[in-house]
Write an enzyme that holds these catalytic residues in place. Structure first.
Site, PDB file in Angstrom:
ATOM      1  CG  ASP A  45      -0.429  -0.069   2.587  1.00 35.95           C
ATOM      2  OD1 ASP A  45       0.762  -0.207   2.432  1.00 35.95           O
ATOM      3  OD2 ASP A  45      -1.205   0.294   3.428  1.00 35.95           O
ATOM      4  CB  SER A  46       4.488   1.425  -0.241  1.00 37.33           C
ATOM      5  OG  SER A  46       5.041   0.428  -0.991  1.00 37.33           O
ATOM      6  CG  ASP A  84       0.560  -3.896   2.181  1.00 35.99           C
ATOM      7  OD1 ASP A  84       0.667  -4.970   3.035  1.00 35.99           O
ATOM      8  OD2 ASP A  84       1.337  -3.080   2.046  1.00 35.99           O
ATOM      9  CE  LYS A 112       3.393  -6.116   4.012  1.00 35.57           C
ATOM     10  NZ  LYS A 112       2.889  -4.833   4.725  1.00 35.57           N
ATOM     11  CD  GLU A 114       0.334  -1.163   8.193  1.00 39.11           C
ATOM     12  OE1 GLU A 114       0.071  -0.259   8.803  1.00 39.11           O
ATOM     13  OE2 GLU A 114       0.793  -0.935   6.682  1.00 39.11           O
ATOM     14  CD  GLU A 181       7.552  -0.033   7.919  1.00 41.92           C
ATOM     15  OE1 GLU A 181       6.652  -0.815   7.384  1.00 41.92           O
ATOM     16  OE2 GLU A 181       7.902   1.025   7.309  1.00 41.92           O
TER      17      GLU A 181
HETATM   18  N1  LIG Z   1       9.394   5.203  -0.398  1.00 45.86           N
HETATM   19  C1  LIG Z   1       9.075   4.646   0.473  1.00 45.86           C
HETATM   20  N2  LIG Z   1       9.867   3.662   1.321  1.00 45.86           N
HETATM   21  C2  LIG Z   1       9.180   3.083   2.229  1.00 45.86           C
HETATM   22  O1  LIG Z   1      10.043   2.303   2.877  1.00 45.86           O
HETATM   23  C3  LIG Z   1       7.800   3.300   2.652  1.00 45.86           C
HETATM   24  C4  LIG Z   1       7.111   4.212   1.871  1.00 45.86           C
HETATM   25  N3  LIG Z   1       7.719   4.697   0.709  1.00 45.86           N
HETATM   26  N4  LIG Z   1       5.781   4.496   2.345  1.00 45.86           N
HETATM   27  C5  LIG Z   1       5.207   3.645   3.097  1.00 45.86           C
HETATM   28  C6  LIG Z   1       5.916   3.225   4.102  1.00 45.86           C
HETATM   29  C7  LIG Z   1       6.572   4.786   4.985  1.00 45.86           C
HETATM   30  N5  LIG Z   1       7.751   4.208   5.434  1.00 45.86           N
HETATM   31  C8  LIG Z   1       8.475   4.980   6.269  1.00 45.86           C
HETATM   32  C9  LIG Z   1       8.701   6.443   5.774  1.00 45.86           C
HETATM   33  C10 LIG Z   1       9.536   7.214   6.520  1.00 45.86           C
HETATM   34  C11 LIG Z   1      10.451   6.659   7.385  1.00 45.86           C
HETATM   35  C12 LIG Z   1      11.228   7.693   8.272  1.00 45.86           C
HETATM   36  O2  LIG Z   1      11.697   8.720   7.771  1.00 45.86           O
HETATM   37  N6  LIG Z   1      11.809   7.299   9.162  1.00 45.86           N
HETATM   38  C13 LIG Z   1      12.963   7.822   9.998  1.00 45.86           C
HETATM   39  C14 LIG Z   1      13.074   7.407  11.405  1.00 45.86           C
HETATM   40  C15 LIG Z   1      12.699   8.387  12.343  1.00 45.86           C
HETATM   41  C16 LIG Z   1      13.050   7.955  13.704  1.00 45.86           C
HETATM   42  O3  LIG Z   1      14.151   7.899  14.103  1.00 45.86           O
HETATM   43  O4  LIG Z   1      12.100   7.753  14.649  1.00 45.86           O
HETATM   44  C17 LIG Z   1      14.293   7.806   9.132  1.00 45.86           C
HETATM   45  O5  LIG Z   1      15.105   8.546   9.469  1.00 45.86           O
HETATM   46  O6  LIG Z   1      14.446   6.684   8.480  1.00 45.86           O
HETATM   47  C18 LIG Z   1      10.271   5.475   8.021  1.00 45.86           C
HETATM   48  C19 LIG Z   1       9.415   4.515   7.224  1.00 45.86           C
HETATM   49  C20 LIG Z   1       8.295   3.188   5.023  1.00 45.86           C
HETATM   50  N7  LIG Z   1       7.350   2.798   3.906  1.00 45.86           N
HETATM   51  C1  LIG Z   2       7.428  -1.391   3.374  1.00 47.76           C
HETATM   52  C2  LIG Z   2       6.342  -2.563   2.934  1.00 47.76           C
HETATM   53  C3  LIG Z   2       6.572  -3.632   4.098  1.00 47.76           C
HETATM   54  C4  LIG Z   2       5.202  -2.173   2.874  1.00 47.76           C
HETATM   55  O1  LIG Z   2       4.187  -2.688   3.725  1.00 47.76           O
HETATM   56  C5  LIG Z   2       4.568  -1.613   1.792  1.00 47.76           C
HETATM   57  O2  LIG Z   2       5.390  -1.317   0.788  1.00 47.76           O
HETATM   58  O3  LIG Z   2       3.634  -0.808   1.631  1.00 47.76           O
HETATM   59 MG   LIG Z   3       2.406  -1.761   3.345  1.00 50.14          MG
END
Ligand SMILES: Nc1nc(=O)c2c([nH]1)NC[C@@H]1CN(c3ccc(C(=O)N[C@@H](CCC(=O)O)C(=O)O)cc3)CN21
Ligand SMILES: CC(C)C(=O)C(=O)O
Ligand SMILES: [Mg+2]
Length: 264
Positions: A45-46, A84, A112, A114, A181
């Protein structure tokens, strides 16, 4: 070439052979990833973010996922295909059964979902009726507005223990795979060791049985949110198939994820 099933992944876990997963949303990328040897493809669902341009995954519908699942299905010869279930499409067991049926009939091998304790009854009901389930714990993006951002989960002892308990309960309820995740690497390692079913990590360190990334991050074309745990493999290879092979090789050899892609 034999198809990857949940039994194959269970065997890989027992043998300590790390496996690779990628998101895919259309037949052409799915076929390239499948033929290079990616074991699991996820219609994530990303797609609400990377295809549709939204800021989160909440606007995605079951019809959206079903459409992309039909596209990806036509590109696959070997990989396991997971779809998803979108936000609120499995809020009750009854809704889950109707919507999971749509995704399975679109060509998914597994769905999948959540969530933790509240979802156990649904996981059991789906599995009993012939729909394999992959659970998803830790940073569950459909709860981004509850979390107050895409933040690492399970940092304190209480939440870490809750995630471990939920992982064990998901396995007991019948889940055949688990995605974790954005959790600290030691927590992901403890979950992977505690469970019989394979655990796939994203931003969860190198100890999980498999790794998954969003294809747009691997190919360096994401804008907006680019998670720190992801890696652009196109930059070092210059070619899509080589980038995918580099990702597979680095996962197999335990090179990816390294410390810079891991939370501790
Ligand atoms: N391009 C993309 N990649 C992904 O992995 C992803 C998506 N989109 N969309 C759905 C979700 C959203 N996700 C995400 C998006 C942002 C962060 C992020 O910015 N995390 C911070 C951590 C912040 C903290 O320390 O608490 C990082 O620095 O990575 C993490 C997961 C994972 N998934
Ligand atoms: C990041 C993965 C695990 C996901 O759930 C997605 O792409 O939606
Ligand atoms: Mg997902």
């Amino acid at each position: 070439m034999s198809k990857i099933t949940s039994s194959t992944l269970l065997k890989y876990k027992r043998e300590g052979r790390k496996f690779t997963a990628l998101t895919a949303y259309d037949a052409s990328f799915a076929s390239a990833f499948d033929s290079e040897g990616v074991d699991v493809l996820l219609v994530g669902d990303s797609l609400g973010m990377v295809l549709q341009g939204h800021d989160d995954t909440l606007p995605v519908s079951t019809a959206d996922i079903a459409y992309h699942t039909r596209c990806v299905r036509r590109g696959i010869e070997r990989a396991l295909l997971i779809a998803d279930m979108p936000f609120m499409s499995y809020a009750t067991p009854e809704q889950a059964m109707v919507n999971a049926t749509e995704l399975m009939q679109a060509g998914a091998n597994m769905v999948k979902v959540e969530g933790g304790h509240w979802l156990l009854e649904t996981v059991t009901k789906l599995t009993e009726r012939g729909i394999p389930v992959c659970a998803h714990l830790g940073l569950t993006p459909q709860s981004v507005h509850v979390f107050g951002g895409f933040k690492v989960q399970g940092r304190d002892a209480e939440n870490a223990q809750r995630i471990i308990d939920e992982a064990k309960a998901m396995e007991a309820a019948g889940a055949q795979l688990l995605v974790v995740e954005c959790i600290p690497a030691p927590l992901a390692a403890a979950i992977t060791e505690a469970l019989t079913i394979p655990v796939i990590g994203i931003g969860a360190g190198a100890s999980t049985d498999g790794q998954i990334l969003v294809m747009h991050d691997v190919l360096g074309i994401s804008s907006g949110y680019i998670p720190r745990f992801s890696k652009n493999y196109l930059k070092q290879t210059g070619e899509i198939r080589s980038a995918v092979r580099a990702y597979i090789d680095e996962v197999a050899q335990g090179i990816f994820p390294s410390d810079e892609h891991t939370f501790n």
